[in-house]
Design an enzyme around this catalytic site. Structure first.
Site, PDB file in Angstrom:
ATOM      1  N   GLU A 192      19.872  64.229  73.795  1.00  0.00           N
ATOM      2  CA  GLU A 192      18.493  64.699  73.726  1.00  0.00           C
ATOM      3  C   GLU A 192      17.539  63.621  74.231  1.00  0.00           C
ATOM      4  O   GLU A 192      16.494  63.929  74.802  1.00  0.00           O
ATOM      5  CB  GLU A 192      18.175  65.106  72.283  1.00  0.00           C
TER       6      GLU A 192
ATOM      7  N   HIS B 112      18.905  67.816  69.282  1.00  0.00           N
ATOM      8  CA  HIS B 112      18.623  66.709  68.368  1.00  0.00           C
ATOM      9  C   HIS B 112      19.813  66.464  67.450  1.00  0.00           C
ATOM     10  O   HIS B 112      20.218  65.319  67.228  1.00  0.00           O
ATOM     11  CB  HIS B 112      17.395  67.036  67.504  1.00  0.00           C
TER      12      HIS B 112
END
Length: 345
Positions: A10, A311
């Protein structure tokens, strides 16, 4: 010194925040390069800088590269200590994102600790403060984390000015979280607020959320209109909570200029409806935010989520770099079944 590529996965601020938190907890120095390299505004922003500086104060770290727009830092942690701390973002940078870095470190400290944090309480691209208090903290409480948060003043983009007081009591050792099934739906409740805006906005936001949840028994949403004595600037948010027999699920939306109140309420209601209908035991955002605590707890934890965000996948990779922890992810009934084993043989 452990080398971490800040552009991995990410590649955002959460990787940096988690890396310095893990450095403080493990006592292992870290060199983070290419910080937020793929973002349109790469490097440290004020809120990222505040998060790193907060962790540095909590562990007496020596750090280099701590300035806005810096693309690499060196972080050499010292000893974790309790005490009283004051952390100021200085903009509308998110208080909850600072807490994402500082709270695991405060818990791992094993001593009493008090923090005052100023910045934005409810800003885009970050958990609203009420989600943090009404969803995440109850989940952590079931693991033994003892935290009290007092909202002193709300603050929004672009001015910030919000303040919270956070008290962390000794909480170790953490207990694993076993969430194999959600259990019966007990209630749906919510909290919607606006500040320094017309009253009808919060009413429209709540009504559209209730419409999305009309298939469930008697949802209720508390509505609040805040004035200048309780909030700096104009803003608001809606947070919805589903209390199930074995877990708690949440969804939220932040007020944004130009976005109708009905759109915000409907978005939050739809997201919570999807979590309930899927049979998830953690919503997609909680599944991201509890990972570090599961890794710090002894034994085995389990949960089911609709999906794992980028994430979450990046955080899993990072946790396995620092800690003796193993993650096992399998598909089960259209859900991601995640098993976290700390100190695996």
């Amino acid at each position: 010194m452990r080398e971490i590529d800040g552009s991995y996965g990410e590649g955002g601020g959460q990787l940096l925040r988690t890396a310095v938190a893990l450095s403080a907890i493990t006592g292992e120095a870290v060199h983070v390069r290419h910080i937020r390299a793929n973002r349109t505004n790469p490097g440290l922003s004020p809120q990222h800088l505040t998060a790193v500086m907060a962790v540095a104060k909590l562990c007496g770290a020596e750090a280099e590269g701590l300035e806005v727009k810096s693309r690499e830092i060196l972080f050499r942690p010292g000893r974790l200590v309790g005490g009283r701390f004051d952390f100021r973002v200085g903009t509308a940078g998110s208080i909850t994102l600072v807490l994402q870095a500082a709270l695991p470190v405060a818990v791992a400290c094993g001593e009493g600790l008090w923090m005052r944090i100023s910045g934005g309480t409810d800003v885009r691209a970050a958990p609203p403060l009420d989600y943090f208090c009404l969803v995440l903290l109850p989940l952590l409480s079931s693991m033994g984390v003892r935290v009290r948060i007092e909202v002193l003043k709300r603050g929004y983009y672009p001015r910030g000015g919000g303040e919270v007081a956070v008290e962390v009591l000794p909480s170790l050792p953490l207990q694993p979280l076993m969430l194999d099934a959600a259990g019966a739906l007990r209630e749906i409740r919510g909290y919607a607020h606006i500040a320094n805006l017309p009253d009808h906005i919060v009413q429209r936001m709540a009504s559209s959320a209730l419409a999305e949840l009309s298939a469930f028994p008697a949802p209720s949403i508390n509505q609040a209109v805040l004035g200048a004595d309780k909030a700096i600037g104009a803003g608001g948010a809606i947070v919805l909570v589903a209390q199930r027999a074995h877990t708690i699920l949440g969804a939220s939306a932040i007020a944004q200029r130009g976005v109708p109140a009905e759109t915000l309420g409907s978005e939050a209601g739809r997201l919570l409806r999807e979590e309930i209908s899927a049979g998830a035991t953690l919503d997609i955002h909680a599944a991201d935010q509890v990972l570090i605590y599961l890794a710090l707890a002894g034994g085995t934890s389990r949960f089911r989520a609709r999906k794992l965000t980028s994430h979450a996948l990046t955080t899993i990779w990072l946790l396995e770099q620092f800690l003796p922890v193993r993650f096992n992810i399998i598909e089960a009934d259209s859900l991601k079944r995640v098993e976290v084993t700390s100190n695996p043989a």
